[in-house]
Design a protein around this motif. Structure first.
Motif, mmCIF file in Angstrom:
data_model
loop_
_atom_site.group_PDB
_atom_site.id
_atom_site.type_symbol
_atom_site.label_atom_id
_atom_site.label_comp_id
_atom_site.label_asym_id
_atom_site.label_seq_id
_atom_site.Cartn_x
_atom_site.Cartn_y
_atom_site.Cartn_z
ATOM 1 N N ASP A 177 1.028 -1.505 0.134
ATOM 2 C CA ASP A 177 -0.405 0.438 -0.150
ATOM 3 C C ASP A 177 0.920 0.979 -0.530
ATOM 4 N N ARG A 178 1.931 1.220 1.158
ATOM 5 C CA ARG A 178 2.963 2.408 0.936
ATOM 6 C C ARG A 178 3.833 2.512 -0.488
ATOM 7 N N ASP A 179 3.625 1.833 -0.776
ATOM 8 C CA ASP A 179 4.751 1.183 -2.560
ATOM 9 C C ASP A 179 3.245 2.288 -3.964
ATOM 10 N N ARG A 180 2.145 2.030 -3.707
ATOM 11 C CA ARG A 180 0.904 2.619 -4.435
ATOM 12 C C ARG A 180 1.427 3.856 -4.214
ATOM 13 N N GLU A 197 4.209 10.308 -9.710
ATOM 14 C CA GLU A 197 3.500 10.466 -10.988
ATOM 15 C C GLU A 197 2.975 12.609 -11.068
ATOM 16 N N HIS A 198 3.042 12.513 -9.628
ATOM 17 C CA HIS A 198 2.283 14.366 -9.048
ATOM 18 C C HIS A 198 3.781 14.678 -9.094
ATOM 19 N N THR A 199 4.871 14.794 -8.739
ATOM 20 C CA THR A 199 5.784 14.975 -8.830
ATOM 21 C C THR A 199 6.341 15.283 -10.718
ATOM 22 N N ALA A 200 6.145 13.914 -11.361
ATOM 23 C CA ALA A 200 6.687 14.420 -12.646
ATOM 24 C C ALA A 200 5.342 15.396 -13.484
ATOM 25 N N GLU A 201 4.880 15.173 -13.276
ATOM 26 C CA GLU A 201 3.414 16.126 -13.217
ATOM 27 C C GLU A 201 3.642 17.534 -13.016
ATOM 28 N N ALA A 259 3.764 5.836 -3.565
ATOM 29 C CA ALA A 259 5.007 6.266 -3.223
ATOM 30 C C ALA A 259 4.650 6.702 -5.259
ATOM 31 N N ALA A 260 3.999 5.440 -5.192
ATOM 32 C CA ALA A 260 3.747 5.792 -7.200
ATOM 33 C C ALA A 260 3.707 6.917 -7.419
ATOM 34 N N LEU A 286 -4.834 16.139 -4.003
ATOM 35 C CA LEU A 286 -3.913 15.847 -5.103
ATOM 36 C C LEU A 286 -5.780 15.042 -5.966
ATOM 37 N N PRO A 287 -4.732 14.694 -7.487
ATOM 38 C CA PRO A 287 -6.542 14.262 -7.962
ATOM 39 C C PRO A 287 -6.384 12.732 -7.947
ATOM 40 N N ASP A 288 -6.987 11.879 -8.413
ATOM 41 C CA ASP A 288 -6.544 10.885 -8.482
ATOM 42 C C ASP A 288 -5.866 10.433 -9.836
ATOM 43 N N VAL A 289 -4.736 9.294 -9.874
ATOM 44 C CA VAL A 289 -3.938 9.054 -10.376
ATOM 45 C C VAL A 289 -4.185 8.202 -10.683
ATOM 46 N N ASP A 290 -4.515 6.983 -12.801
ATOM 47 C CA ASP A 290 -4.643 5.707 -12.399
ATOM 48 C C ASP A 290 -2.895 5.670 -13.138
ATOM 49 N N LEU A 291 -2.802 4.447 -12.355
ATOM 50 C CA LEU A 291 -1.039 4.577 -13.244
ATOM 51 C C LEU A 291 -0.851 3.416 -13.677
#
Length: 135
Positions: free
Chosen positions: A7-10, A17-21, A12-13, A52-57
Protein backbone atom coordinates in the motif's frame (compact mmCIF):
# COMPACT_ATOMS: atom_id res chain seq x y z
CA UNK A 1 -6.95 -0.31 9.49
CA UNK A 2 -3.20 -1.02 9.14
CA UNK A 3 -1.49 -0.40 5.79
CA UNK A 4 1.00 -2.81 4.20
CA UNK A 5 4.30 -2.16 2.42
CA UNK A 6 2.52 -2.73 -0.89
CA UNK A 7 0.00 0.00 0.00
CA UNK A 8 2.83 2.41 0.86
CA UNK A 9 4.62 1.56 -2.41
CA UNK A 10 1.43 2.26 -4.36
CA UNK A 11 1.07 5.71 -2.72
CA UNK A 12 4.78 6.40 -3.38
CA UNK A 13 4.20 5.68 -7.08
CA UNK A 14 1.25 8.10 -7.10
CA UNK A 15 3.38 10.79 -5.43
CA UNK A 16 6.16 10.24 -8.00
CA UNK A 17 3.63 10.67 -10.80
CA UNK A 18 2.32 13.92 -9.32
CA UNK A 19 5.90 15.17 -8.92
CA UNK A 20 6.65 14.32 -12.55
CA UNK A 21 3.55 16.20 -13.66
CA UNK A 22 4.55 19.25 -11.59
CA UNK A 23 1.72 19.20 -9.07
CA UNK A 24 4.09 18.95 -6.12
CA UNK A 25 7.68 20.12 -5.77
CA UNK A 26 10.64 17.89 -4.99
CA UNK A 27 10.73 19.28 -1.45
CA UNK A 28 7.04 18.44 -0.98
CA UNK A 29 7.64 15.02 -2.51
CA UNK A 30 10.48 14.31 -0.08
CA UNK A 31 8.40 15.49 2.90
CA UNK A 32 5.43 13.37 1.87
CA UNK A 33 7.66 10.37 1.18
CA UNK A 34 9.17 10.68 4.65
CA UNK A 35 5.66 10.83 6.16
CA UNK A 36 4.58 7.95 3.92
CA UNK A 37 7.08 5.47 5.31
CA UNK A 38 6.17 6.52 8.88
CA UNK A 39 2.46 5.94 8.17
CA UNK A 40 0.79 2.91 9.69
CA UNK A 41 -2.87 3.21 8.70
CA UNK A 42 -4.89 3.77 5.55
CA UNK A 43 -6.11 7.09 6.97
CA UNK A 44 -2.55 8.38 7.28
CA UNK A 45 -1.85 7.31 3.68
CA UNK A 46 -5.03 8.98 2.42
CA UNK A 47 -4.02 12.33 3.99
CA UNK A 48 -0.82 12.36 1.88
CA UNK A 49 -2.77 12.46 -1.39
CA UNK A 50 -6.00 14.16 -0.25
CA UNK A 51 -5.18 17.42 -2.06
CA UNK A 52 -4.18 15.68 -5.32
CA UNK A 53 -6.38 14.34 -8.14
CA UNK A 54 -6.66 10.60 -8.65
CA UNK A 55 -4.05 8.98 -10.88
CA UNK A 56 -4.58 5.73 -12.73
CA UNK A 57 -1.06 4.36 -13.01
CA UNK A 58 -2.13 1.55 -15.33
CA UNK A 59 -3.84 3.70 -17.98
CA UNK A 60 -1.71 6.79 -18.30
CA UNK A 61 -2.58 9.07 -21.25
CA UNK A 62 -0.33 8.87 -24.29
CA UNK A 63 1.91 11.82 -25.04
CA UNK A 64 0.39 14.23 -27.52
CA UNK A 65 3.51 15.42 -29.33
CA UNK A 66 5.47 12.75 -31.22
CA UNK A 67 9.23 12.65 -30.78
CA UNK A 68 11.57 13.08 -33.74
CA UNK A 69 12.48 9.79 -35.42
CA UNK A 70 16.17 10.07 -34.47
CA UNK A 71 15.39 10.23 -30.72
CA UNK A 72 12.33 7.99 -30.56
CA UNK A 73 12.80 5.53 -27.72
CA UNK A 74 15.94 7.24 -26.38
CA UNK A 75 15.90 8.07 -22.69
CA UNK A 76 15.74 11.86 -22.07
CA UNK A 77 18.85 11.61 -19.89
CA UNK A 78 20.76 10.03 -22.75
CA UNK A 79 19.61 12.80 -25.11
CA UNK A 80 20.86 15.36 -22.57
CA UNK A 81 24.21 13.56 -22.33
CA UNK A 82 24.61 13.63 -26.12
CA UNK A 83 23.69 17.32 -26.16
CA UNK A 84 26.32 18.08 -23.51
CA UNK A 85 28.90 16.09 -25.49
CA UNK A 86 28.08 18.00 -28.69
CA UNK A 87 28.24 21.38 -26.95
CA UNK A 88 31.55 20.62 -25.22
CA UNK A 89 33.01 19.25 -28.45
CA UNK A 90 31.96 22.33 -30.41
CA UNK A 91 33.46 24.67 -27.81
CA UNK A 92 36.74 22.72 -27.84
CA UNK A 93 36.94 22.82 -31.64
CA UNK A 94 36.31 26.58 -31.66
CA UNK A 95 39.12 27.07 -29.12
CA UNK A 96 41.42 24.82 -31.16
CA UNK A 97 40.59 26.76 -34.32
CA UNK A 98 41.29 30.13 -32.68
CA UNK A 99 44.60 28.86 -31.26
CA UNK A 100 45.59 27.49 -34.67
CA UNK A 101 44.79 30.81 -36.36
CA UNK A 102 46.59 32.86 -33.70
CA UNK A 103 49.76 30.76 -33.87
CA UNK A 104 49.90 30.68 -37.71
CA UNK A 105 50.57 26.97 -37.37
CA UNK A 106 48.42 23.85 -37.50
CA UNK A 107 47.95 22.89 -33.84
CA UNK A 108 47.64 19.28 -32.75
CA UNK A 109 43.90 18.37 -32.86
CA UNK A 110 43.61 17.87 -29.10
CA UNK A 111 39.77 18.13 -29.07
CA UNK A 112 39.77 14.55 -30.34
CA UNK A 113 41.01 13.49 -26.88
CA UNK A 114 37.99 15.19 -25.33
CA UNK A 115 35.45 13.94 -27.88
CA UNK A 116 36.77 10.43 -28.43
CA UNK A 117 36.59 8.68 -25.05
CA UNK A 118 33.49 10.57 -23.94
CA UNK A 119 31.74 9.87 -27.26
CA UNK A 120 32.76 6.20 -27.19
CA UNK A 121 31.29 5.77 -23.71
CA UNK A 122 28.09 7.51 -24.77
CA UNK A 123 27.83 5.37 -27.90
CA UNK A 124 28.24 2.14 -25.95
CA UNK A 125 25.72 3.36 -23.36
CA UNK A 126 23.26 4.28 -26.10
CA UNK A 127 23.58 0.96 -27.93
CA UNK A 128 23.77 -1.44 -24.98
CA UNK A 129 22.03 0.60 -22.25
CA UNK A 130 18.44 0.27 -21.20
CA UNK A 131 15.94 1.67 -23.66
CA UNK A 132 13.48 4.35 -22.59
CA UNK A 133 10.61 1.84 -22.87
CA UNK A 134 9.47 -0.14 -19.86
CA UNK A 135 8.62 -3.77 -20.42
Amino acid sequence: MRASDVDRDRVAAVLREHTAEGRITMDEFNERLEQLYKSKTYGELARLTADLPDVDLRNRPAKISPQPVATRGMHPGMMAAWSAWAAASAINWVIWFIVSLASDDFAYPWPLWVMGPWGAILLVSTIFGRSGKEE
